[in-house]
Write an enzyme that holds these catalytic residues in place. Structure first.
Site, short mmCIF file in Angstrom:
data_model
loop_
_atom_site.label_atom_id
_atom_site.label_comp_id
_atom_site.label_asym_id
_atom_site.label_seq_id
_atom_site.Cartn_x
_atom_site.Cartn_y
_atom_site.Cartn_z
N ASN A 1 -13.29 -74.66 75.59
CA ASN A 1 -13.23 -76.02 75.60
C ASN A 1 -13.45 -76.69 74.27
O ASN A 1 -14.12 -76.20 73.42
CB ASN A 1 -14.28 -76.12 76.37
CG ASN A 1 -14.24 -77.87 76.88
OD1 ASN A 1 -13.73 -78.26 77.56
ND2 ASN A 1 -15.16 -78.62 76.34
N TYR B 1 -18.75 -84.35 70.70
CA TYR B 1 -20.07 -84.44 70.94
C TYR B 1 -20.85 -84.66 69.97
O TYR B 1 -20.55 -83.70 68.91
CB TYR B 1 -20.68 -83.31 71.68
CG TYR B 1 -19.97 -82.54 72.95
CD1 TYR B 1 -19.64 -83.43 74.06
CD2 TYR B 1 -19.78 -81.28 72.83
CE1 TYR B 1 -18.75 -82.58 74.96
CE2 TYR B 1 -18.89 -80.69 73.89
CZ TYR B 1 -18.39 -81.40 74.98
OH TYR B 1 -17.78 -80.86 75.85
N ARG B 2 -21.42 -85.80 69.29
CA ARG B 2 -21.92 -86.04 68.24
C ARG B 2 -23.00 -84.89 67.91
O ARG B 2 -23.81 -84.39 68.60
CB ARG B 2 -22.70 -87.44 68.45
CG ARG B 2 -23.87 -87.62 69.09
CD ARG B 2 -24.54 -88.91 69.13
NE ARG B 2 -25.87 -88.86 69.57
CZ ARG B 2 -26.12 -89.52 70.51
NH1 ARG B 2 -25.38 -90.47 71.15
NH2 ARG B 2 -27.36 -89.81 71.07
N GLU C 1 -8.18 -77.89 76.06
CA GLU C 1 -7.77 -78.93 75.39
C GLU C 1 -6.58 -78.66 74.26
O GLU C 1 -5.82 -79.35 73.86
CB GLU C 1 -8.90 -79.93 74.78
CG GLU C 1 -9.75 -80.56 75.77
CD GLU C 1 -10.82 -79.72 76.55
OE1 GLU C 1 -10.94 -78.71 76.39
OE2 GLU C 1 -11.33 -80.27 77.36
N TRP D 1 -24.13 -82.82 73.89
CA TRP D 1 -23.24 -82.86 75.12
C TRP D 1 -23.98 -83.27 76.27
O TRP D 1 -25.04 -82.84 76.44
CB TRP D 1 -22.73 -81.47 75.28
CG TRP D 1 -23.56 -80.17 75.19
CD1 TRP D 1 -24.94 -79.97 75.64
CD2 TRP D 1 -23.39 -78.96 74.23
NE1 TRP D 1 -25.42 -78.98 75.41
CE2 TRP D 1 -24.26 -78.23 74.52
CE3 TRP D 1 -22.37 -78.60 73.42
CZ2 TRP D 1 -24.74 -76.99 74.14
CZ3 TRP D 1 -22.58 -77.54 72.97
CH2 TRP D 1 -23.51 -76.57 73.08
N ASP E 1 -25.02 -96.61 69.95
CA ASP E 1 -24.03 -95.97 70.75
C ASP E 1 -23.08 -97.14 71.33
O ASP E 1 -23.01 -98.09 70.84
CB ASP E 1 -24.73 -95.32 71.98
CG ASP E 1 -23.99 -93.86 72.47
OD1 ASP E 1 -22.76 -93.94 72.26
OD2 ASP E 1 -24.88 -93.05 72.57
C1 FMN Z 1 -16.28 -91.27 69.59
C2 FMN Z 1 -16.72 -90.64 70.47
C3 FMN Z 1 -18.04 -90.17 70.65
C4 FMN Z 1 -18.28 -89.25 71.88
N1 FMN Z 1 -19.71 -88.73 71.75
C5 FMN Z 1 -19.93 -87.84 73.03
C6 FMN Z 1 -21.49 -87.37 72.88
O1 FMN Z 1 -22.07 -87.53 71.74
N2 FMN Z 1 -21.60 -86.56 73.83
C7 FMN Z 1 -20.84 -86.51 75.10
O2 FMN Z 1 -21.03 -85.71 75.96
N3 FMN Z 1 -19.54 -87.13 74.95
C8 FMN Z 1 -19.13 -87.83 73.86
N4 FMN Z 1 -18.02 -88.35 73.95
C9 FMN Z 1 -17.34 -88.16 75.11
C10 FMN Z 1 -16.55 -86.94 75.34
O3 FMN Z 1 -15.98 -86.75 74.18
C11 FMN Z 1 -15.48 -87.14 76.56
O4 FMN Z 1 -16.20 -87.24 77.88
C12 FMN Z 1 -14.75 -85.59 76.61
O5 FMN Z 1 -13.78 -85.75 77.62
C13 FMN Z 1 -15.74 -84.40 76.94
O6 FMN Z 1 -15.04 -83.41 76.83
P1 FMN Z 1 -15.23 -82.03 78.01
O7 FMN Z 1 -14.83 -82.85 79.16
O8 FMN Z 1 -14.34 -80.88 77.55
O9 FMN Z 1 -16.74 -81.95 77.91
C14 FMN Z 1 -17.64 -89.12 73.04
C15 FMN Z 1 -16.32 -89.63 72.88
C16 FMN Z 1 -15.60 -90.30 71.98
C17 FMN Z 1 -14.46 -90.78 71.76
MN MN Z 2 -12.84 -79.87 78.63
#
Ligand code: FMN
Ligand code: MN
Length: 483
Positions: A170, A174-175, A234, A188, A283
């Site tokens: 995956n 996630y910051r 991805e 996450w 945020d």
């Molecule tokens: C700039 C930006 C920052 C993000 N920060 C976070 C974060 O800190 N934690 C989080 O869980 N999702 C964050 N997201 C959203 C996830 O990246 C997004 O939901 C993604 O689909 C998660 O991938 P996954 O489904 O493989 O877990 C962020 C998105 C963007 C565009």
């Molecule tokens: Mn995913």
């Protein structure tokens, strides 16, 4: 043509007049964030800060911060055209399709199969390698974005994980908060795929290997934000979008692969059960998300290019760069939604709704109570499950126009009859949702009511000009003496 790496994309932006190099000294502490906020607010260019105080690496912000740059990042000129290409690739031939149709579909599917990443032996992301005690993330010009932030955060990372069997790779964005030279907080959300992999490792009592990549083809950064179902890689989406596989190299200290052409890679492990206080963080909701307990990444290596560029974004009250990443998802995933809900004509996740507060949906209504069916279905689809207010309108309504949507809500809705209130999961960042238990949700059926839906009521037609007269008047506009 896909970009090979971030440099090629920077060169493209620069030649199009869409990137400014800043040679004046700036601070990574609030100053770059303030400049980035101003630039995005005035539809300005991306910026490459070449002289960041106390650092040697330049900082890139705003690379995705317009519809045009977002489309270029995905290797096209226009997001809808890219979405159309993707939808064509993903659609398998119908079971009853003729032989010719099936033959035509075969190269499409093969092309998707050829989108798997390709392992290579070495890559520029490992030109400089610092392992163990020599690894130090404080060498990176990590931004502190807002005055109330708990510290500096990496804001544009691709976080690579896999389950303990080495499957379900995956990539998520996630910051990461910098706690120290070799300690990062990993934010996450509980229902995101990185957290799911982490729990699979933790259930076995084992630390999970993690790799964080920054840069590479900008498609990779987008792919990390794409809401793919768990188990869908991805990097395959990135390969489909680029039309070429992503090249990956093995990490130095963890059993994971990362894009060979990335700028910077951080490797490490997350131990089961260990957490630390992460946040607060200004945020994308426009508020600070409060400090909370999140897992800790123990860094085992930092590798990078010889002259690495550090990419970052600044989130906060809209509009910000992440709005454009979200709009890319809205466009790319509309065809996917339509495979399940063919009546959905268009979808708008308005910027002020910060992805989860508001969704406007335009449907081609063919039966009574259809708006409610669409609401239930969308609340059952991936990350749409956290949508708080869902407005459904008829085909003739432009959902990209908020005033038009609210006009219809005012005119077509009886609040007692046409609101569907229910409960379900809330977004982690929704500070108004109950701390425990399911959160409230409202679906607003702002379609015109059919006789079955509003017995005893005639439903009036909205006023429209006579098309012939309107055309004639338009033609003769100057003749009437108007501009
Ligand atoms: C700039 C930006 C920052 C993000 N920060 C976070 C974060 O800190 N934690 C989080 O869980 N999702 C964050 N997201 C959203 C996830 O990246 C997004 O939901 C993604 O689909 C998660 O991938 P996954 O489904 O493989 O877990 C962020 C998105 C963007 C565009
Ligand atoms: Mn995913």
């Amino acid at each position: 043509m896909p970009a090979q790496d971030l440099r090629q994309f920077i060169a493209r932006l620069e030649s199009a007049g869409q990137l400014r190099r800043v040679s004046a000294a700036v601070s990574a502490d609030l100053e770059i964030a303030e400049i980035a906020s101003r630039l995005v607010a005035e539809d300005g260019p991306a910026a490459l800060f070449e002289h960041v105080e106390g650092h040697t690496m330049p900082v890139l912000v705003g690379a995705f911060a317009s519809m045009q740059r977002m489309a270029w990042a995905l290797g096209g000129e226009d997001l809808d055209a890219i979405a159309g290409r993707l939808a064509g690739l993903l659609r398998p031939p119908a079971a009853d399709a003729g032989l010719m149709e099936k033959l035509k579909a075969a190269p499409r599917l093969l092309k998707a199969a050829g989108a798997r990443p390709k392992a290579v032996r070495s890559g520029p992301c490992q030109e400089v390698v610092r392992e163990g005690e020599a690894a130090d993330v404080s060498a990176l010009p990590v931004l502190t974005c807002w005055p109330g932030d708990g510290g500096p955060f990496l804001t544009l990372p691709q976080v690579y994980t896999a389950d303990p069997d080495g499957a379900n790779r995956n990539v998520g964005m996630y910051r990461l908060q910098v706690f120290g030279p070799r300690r990062l907080g990993v934010h996450w959300h509980r229902d995101h795929d990185g957290a799911r992999n982490y729990h699979a490792w933790a259930d076995r009592g084992e630390a999970m290997p993690v790799a964080v990549a920054l840069g590479g083809d900008p498609v990779l950064t987008y792919a990390a934000t794409a809401p793919l179902p768990y188990g869908m890689d991805e990097l395959v989406l990135a390969g489909i979008l680029r039309g070429e596989p992503v090249r990956t190299v093995r990490c130095r200290t963890v059993p994971l692969a990362v894009p060979a052409d990335a700028e910077i890679v951080i490797e490490g492990t997350v131990r089961p059960g260990e957490t630390a206080v992460e946040g607060p963080f200004g945020d994308h909701t426009g508020y600070y998300s409060p400090a909370d307990a999140y897992p800790v990444l123990h860094v085992t290596a930092v590798t990078h290019r010889a002259a690495a560029i550090y990419p970052a974004t600044v989130v906060g009250r809209f509009p910000k760069e992440d709005c454009y990443l979200a709009k890319a998802t809205e466009r790319l995933f509309l065809p996917v939604i339509r495979t399940v809900l063919p009546e959905v004509v268009d979808l708008n996740l308005p910027l002020f709704g910060v992805f989860h507060n508001w969704a406007f949906v335009r449907i081609r209504k063919t039966h009574a109570h259809q708006a409610r069916k669409v609401m239930h279905a969308l609340w059952g689809m991936g990350q749409m499950m956290v949508t708080k207010f869902l407005v459904v309108v008829d085909e003739g309504v432009d959902v990209q126009n908020t005033e038009e949507v609210l006009w219809r809500v005012g005119a077509e809705v009886d609040p007692r009859r046409d609101l569907l209130t229910t409960t379900g999961p809330a977004d982690v960042l929704d500070h108004a949702a109950p701390a425990d238990g399911p959160a409230g949700k409202v679906g607003i059926d702002a379609t015109r009511k059919w006789p079955d839906e509003a017995p005893g009521r005639e439903w009036p037609e909205p006023i429209r000009s006579d098309p012939e007269v309107a055309q004639r008047v338009a033609r003769r506009w100057a003749e009437f003496g108007f501009e």
